[in-house]
Motif scaffolding. Structure first.
Motif, PDB file in Angstrom:
ATOM      1  N   ALA A 373       0.833  -1.204   0.000  1.00 45.94           N
ATOM      2  CA  ALA A 373       0.000   0.000   0.000  1.00 45.94           C
ATOM      3  C   ALA A 373       0.869   1.255   0.000  1.00 45.94           C
ATOM      4  CB  ALA A 373      -0.918  -0.001   1.218  1.00 45.94           C
ATOM      5  N   ALA A 374       2.005   1.201   0.709  1.00 42.74           N
ATOM      6  CA  ALA A 374       2.902   2.355   0.765  1.00 42.74           C
ATOM      7  C   ALA A 374       3.521   2.632  -0.598  1.00 42.74           C
ATOM      8  CB  ALA A 374       3.995   2.117   1.805  1.00 42.74           C
ATOM      9  N   VAL A 375       3.957   1.569  -1.279  1.00 40.24           N
ATOM     10  CA  VAL A 375       4.532   1.749  -2.618  1.00 40.24           C
ATOM     11  C   VAL A 375       3.483   2.297  -3.578  1.00 40.24           C
ATOM     12  CG1 VAL A 375       5.566   0.570  -4.596  1.00 40.24           C
ATOM     13  CG2 VAL A 375       6.265  -0.047  -2.275  1.00 40.24           C
ATOM     14  N   GLU A 376       2.239   1.838  -3.436  1.00 45.74           N
ATOM     15  CA  GLU A 376       1.149   2.307  -4.303  1.00 45.74           C
ATOM     16  C   GLU A 376       0.950   3.809  -4.168  1.00 45.74           C
ATOM     17  OE1 GLU A 376      -1.873   2.203  -7.058  1.00 45.74           O
ATOM     18  OE2 GLU A 376      -0.485   0.576  -6.535  1.00 45.74           O
ATOM     19  N   ARG A 377       1.230   4.341  -2.978  1.00 52.25           N
ATOM     20  CA  ARG A 377       1.024   5.771  -2.734  1.00 52.25           C
ATOM     21  C   ARG A 377       2.272   6.614  -3.003  1.00 52.25           C
ATOM     22  NH1 ARG A 377      -1.730   3.632   1.887  1.00 52.25           N
ATOM     23  NH2 ARG A 377       0.121   4.049   3.144  1.00 52.25           N
ATOM     24  N   MET A 378       3.341   5.993  -3.498  1.00 51.64           N
ATOM     25  CA  MET A 378       4.594   6.718  -3.749  1.00 51.64           C
ATOM     26  C   MET A 378       4.948   6.631  -5.238  1.00 51.64           C
ATOM     27  SD  MET A 378       6.713   5.435  -0.386  1.00 51.64           S
ATOM     28  CE  MET A 378       8.151   6.446  -0.737  1.00 51.64           C
ATOM     29  N   PRO A 379       4.457   7.553  -6.070  1.00 53.78           N
ATOM     30  CA  PRO A 379       4.682   7.478  -7.522  1.00 53.78           C
ATOM     31  C   PRO A 379       6.152   7.328  -7.938  1.00 53.78           C
ATOM     32  CG  PRO A 379       3.046   9.151  -7.013  1.00 53.78           C
ATOM     33  CD  PRO A 379       3.595   8.686  -5.701  1.00 53.78           C
ATOM     34  N   PRO A 380       7.113   8.040  -7.318  1.00 54.55           N
ATOM     35  CA  PRO A 380       8.513   7.861  -7.759  1.00 54.55           C
ATOM     36  C   PRO A 380       9.011   6.428  -7.559  1.00 54.55           C
ATOM     37  CG  PRO A 380       8.299   9.879  -6.491  1.00 54.55           C
ATOM     38  CD  PRO A 380       7.011   9.128  -6.324  1.00 54.55           C
ATOM     39  N   LEU A 381       8.627   5.800  -6.435  1.00 51.58           N
ATOM     40  CA  LEU A 381       9.056   4.432  -6.178  1.00 51.58           C
ATOM     41  C   LEU A 381       8.359   3.466  -7.137  1.00 51.58           C
ATOM     42  CD1 LEU A 381      10.869   2.739  -4.412  1.00 51.58           C
ATOM     43  CD2 LEU A 381       9.011   2.551  -2.733  1.00 51.58           C
ATOM     44  N   LYS A 382       7.067   3.711  -7.386  1.00 52.59           N
ATOM     45  CA  LYS A 382       6.348   2.877  -8.356  1.00 52.59           C
ATOM     46  C   LYS A 382       6.987   2.973  -9.728  1.00 52.59           C
ATOM     47  CE  LYS A 382       1.995   2.415  -9.052  1.00 52.59           C
ATOM     48  NZ  LYS A 382       0.550   2.661  -9.262  1.00 52.59           N
ATOM     49  N   ARG A 383       7.373   4.206 -10.101  1.00 52.67           N
ATOM     50  CA  ARG A 383       7.999   4.418 -11.404  1.00 52.67           C
ATOM     51  C   ARG A 383       9.313   3.653 -11.507  1.00 52.67           C
ATOM     52  NH1 ARG A 383       6.276   9.456 -11.499  1.00 52.67           N
ATOM     53  NH2 ARG A 383       8.151  10.221 -10.456  1.00 52.67           N
ATOM     54  N   PHE A 384      10.089   3.646 -10.409  1.00 55.27           N
ATOM     55  CA  PHE A 384      11.357   2.909 -10.409  1.00 55.27           C
ATOM     56  C   PHE A 384      11.115   1.426 -10.661  1.00 55.27           C
ATOM     57  CE2 PHE A 384      14.216   0.155  -7.946  1.00 55.27           C
ATOM     58  CZ  PHE A 384      15.417   0.428  -8.576  1.00 55.27           C
ATOM     59  N   PHE A 385      10.167   0.834  -9.919  1.00 51.46           N
ATOM     60  CA  PHE A 385       9.886  -0.594 -10.093  1.00 51.46           C
ATOM     61  C   PHE A 385       9.364  -0.881 -11.498  1.00 51.46           C
ATOM     62  CE2 PHE A 385       9.485  -0.731  -5.314  1.00 51.46           C
ATOM     63  CZ  PHE A 385      10.554  -1.587  -5.120  1.00 51.46           C
ATOM     64  N   MET A 386       8.526   0.015 -12.042  1.00 49.52           N
ATOM     65  CA  MET A 386       7.977  -0.197 -13.376  1.00 49.52           C
ATOM     66  C   MET A 386       9.080  -0.110 -14.432  1.00 49.52           C
ATOM     67  SD  MET A 386       4.432   1.228 -14.956  1.00 49.52           S
ATOM     68  CE  MET A 386       4.842   2.958 -15.011  1.00 49.52           C
ATOM     69  N   ASN A 387       9.986   0.855 -14.288  1.00 54.66           N
ATOM     70  CA  ASN A 387      11.092   0.970 -15.233  1.00 54.66           C
ATOM     71  C   ASN A 387      12.017  -0.236 -15.148  1.00 54.66           C
ATOM     72  OD1 ASN A 387      10.187   3.425 -16.174  1.00 54.66           O
ATOM     73  ND2 ASN A 387      11.485   4.638 -14.826  1.00 54.66           N
TER      74      ASN A 387
END
Length: 405
Positions: A373-387
């Protein structure tokens, strides 16, 4: 010299390297102990691979775009959950963007790669053959086959798998361990459309990956299954009948696929981790599974090999155009330096995720759900995992951008 490079292993990584080099007029001789045409038959291997977006751009640059368009299924979304909990981490490619990945059956990928390599005058494919000896010295790498043929090149590249005989003969040590799990792989047809969404459901006994495939010939949606089971139950998993297996899968995905029918035989593979202490030796380079092998938890194994190919093709092509010795330590060091950090990072992340989600109990489960849930609310971290999943982090070789060198 008989070629610029000798490639030992004509599987997905070895064949892709041969094709990438040929597209840049670097010649190769590819040898494999297997009958490669047999590996393209439906009965040989029911596995499918998630081709990350960067890897897909490379395949298109090498002339294999039609394969992805005609036989691939784009992954537009990825959902990561702790078991079948309704709260999930959500990755979305977004409108107008490349998909997060493309699912393709391995046998179809092999079929198109082999046809493309055989059509290249710069590549010579010899299979099945038996390697008698590989001698590497300061002048060349000399490969001797059991039938008496010998070939010389400035460089030998080992793409001969996790148990690479070439790596072992070179005395290159590896860090390795075996997971107490096995991967059960099959394909199912179901009644509820997958809508191009891939799901990773984490259970203490191991993750269950649901990977969207092209619809079956009868129009039903298809999904590739990678189910991690307790290694002690490998024999029992192999013996599950189609109806029993369908019921087990349905229970673990909470019925979200509707009616399920198993439409492919299940294969069960033991799981392990290994990473070579170094990728190079005298006139030798390790790529793909010969250099590293990881848990299939994030579908990154083949994509790591493709990224190895893209970096190696760029370094070797540039060296060949400059008239350099392709097997020199300086040239090989460039490939190793380019790939070592990315491979080490992916190895560490996949191993860590597997261990984290394998901890049983309500408290660890609550911690995992809170983390998602925390990662879902942190766009920069989500972007890192997606990249990272797309294969788009760090300095990208030209091929991963969809360009020739």
């Amino acid at each position: 010299m008989d070629a610029d490079v000798i490639i030992i292993g004509g599987g997905l990584v070895g064949a892709t390297l041969a094709l990438a080099l040929a597209r840049h007029d670097v010649t190769s001789i590819v040898v494999d102990t297997a009958d490669l045409d047999a590996t393209t038959l439906p009965a040989f291997d029911g596995r499918a691979s998630a081709i990350a977006s960067a890897s897909g751009r490379m395949l298109r640059a090498l002339g294999l775009g039609q394969l992805l368009d005609d036989h691939g299924c784009p992954i537009r979304e990825i959902r990561v959950t702790d078991a079948a909990h309704p709260q999930f981490l959500h990755f979305d490619a977004g409108e107008g963007n490349d998909p997060l990945g493309t699912m393709v059956e391995n046998r179809l990928l092999r079929t198109h790669l082999l046809a493309a390599v055989r059509a290249c005058p710069q590549a010579t494919l010899l299979a099945p053959v038996t390697v008698a000896e590989l001698v590497r010295d300061e002048h060349a790498a000399t490969l001797s086959l059991a039938d008496g043929r010998r070939f010389r090149a400035p460089l030998a590249v080992a793409c001969d798998g996790r148990r690479s005989p070439t790596r072992e003969a070179a005395g290159i040590p590896i860090a390795q361990w075996h997971y107490p799990h096995a991967a059960l792989i099959t394909m199912v047809a179901h009644s509820v459309p997958h809508e191009n969404i891939a799901c990773e459901l984490f259970y203490p006994s191991g993750p269950l990956a649901l990977l969207p495939m092209r619809d079956a010939d009868d129009g039903r949606p298809r999904t590739a299954i990678v189910w991690t089971v307790d290694g002690r139950h490998m024999a029992a998993a192999r013996k599950l009948g189609p109806k029993q297996l369908a019921a087990e899968i349905a229970a673990r995905c909470d019925g979200t696929m509707g009616d399920i029918e198993v439409i492919a035989p299940q294969t069960v593979w033991p799981l392990g981790y290994h990473h070579a202490a170094r990728y190079t030796d005298t006139r030798l380079l390790l790529l793909g599974d010969a250099a590293h092998g990881i848990h299939p938890i994030a579908g990154q194994g083949l994509n790591m090999g493709f990224r190895d190919v893209a970096a190696a093709a760029e370094v070797l092509t540039t060296a060949a155009r400059s008239g350099l010795d392709l097997g020199s330590p300086d040239v090989l060091a460039q490939v190793s330096a380019w790939r070592r950090f990315d491979n080490s990072l992916v190895c560490a992340v996949t191993d860590g995720l597997n261990r984290l989600f394998a901890v049983p109990g309500r408290v660890p489960s609550l911690v995992r759900r809170t983390g998602l849930a925390a990662v879902e609310r942190m766009p920069p971290l989500k972007r890192f995992f997606m990249n990272q999943a797309r294969g788009e982090t760090g300095k990208l070789p030209a091929l991963l951008k969809g360009e020739l060198v």
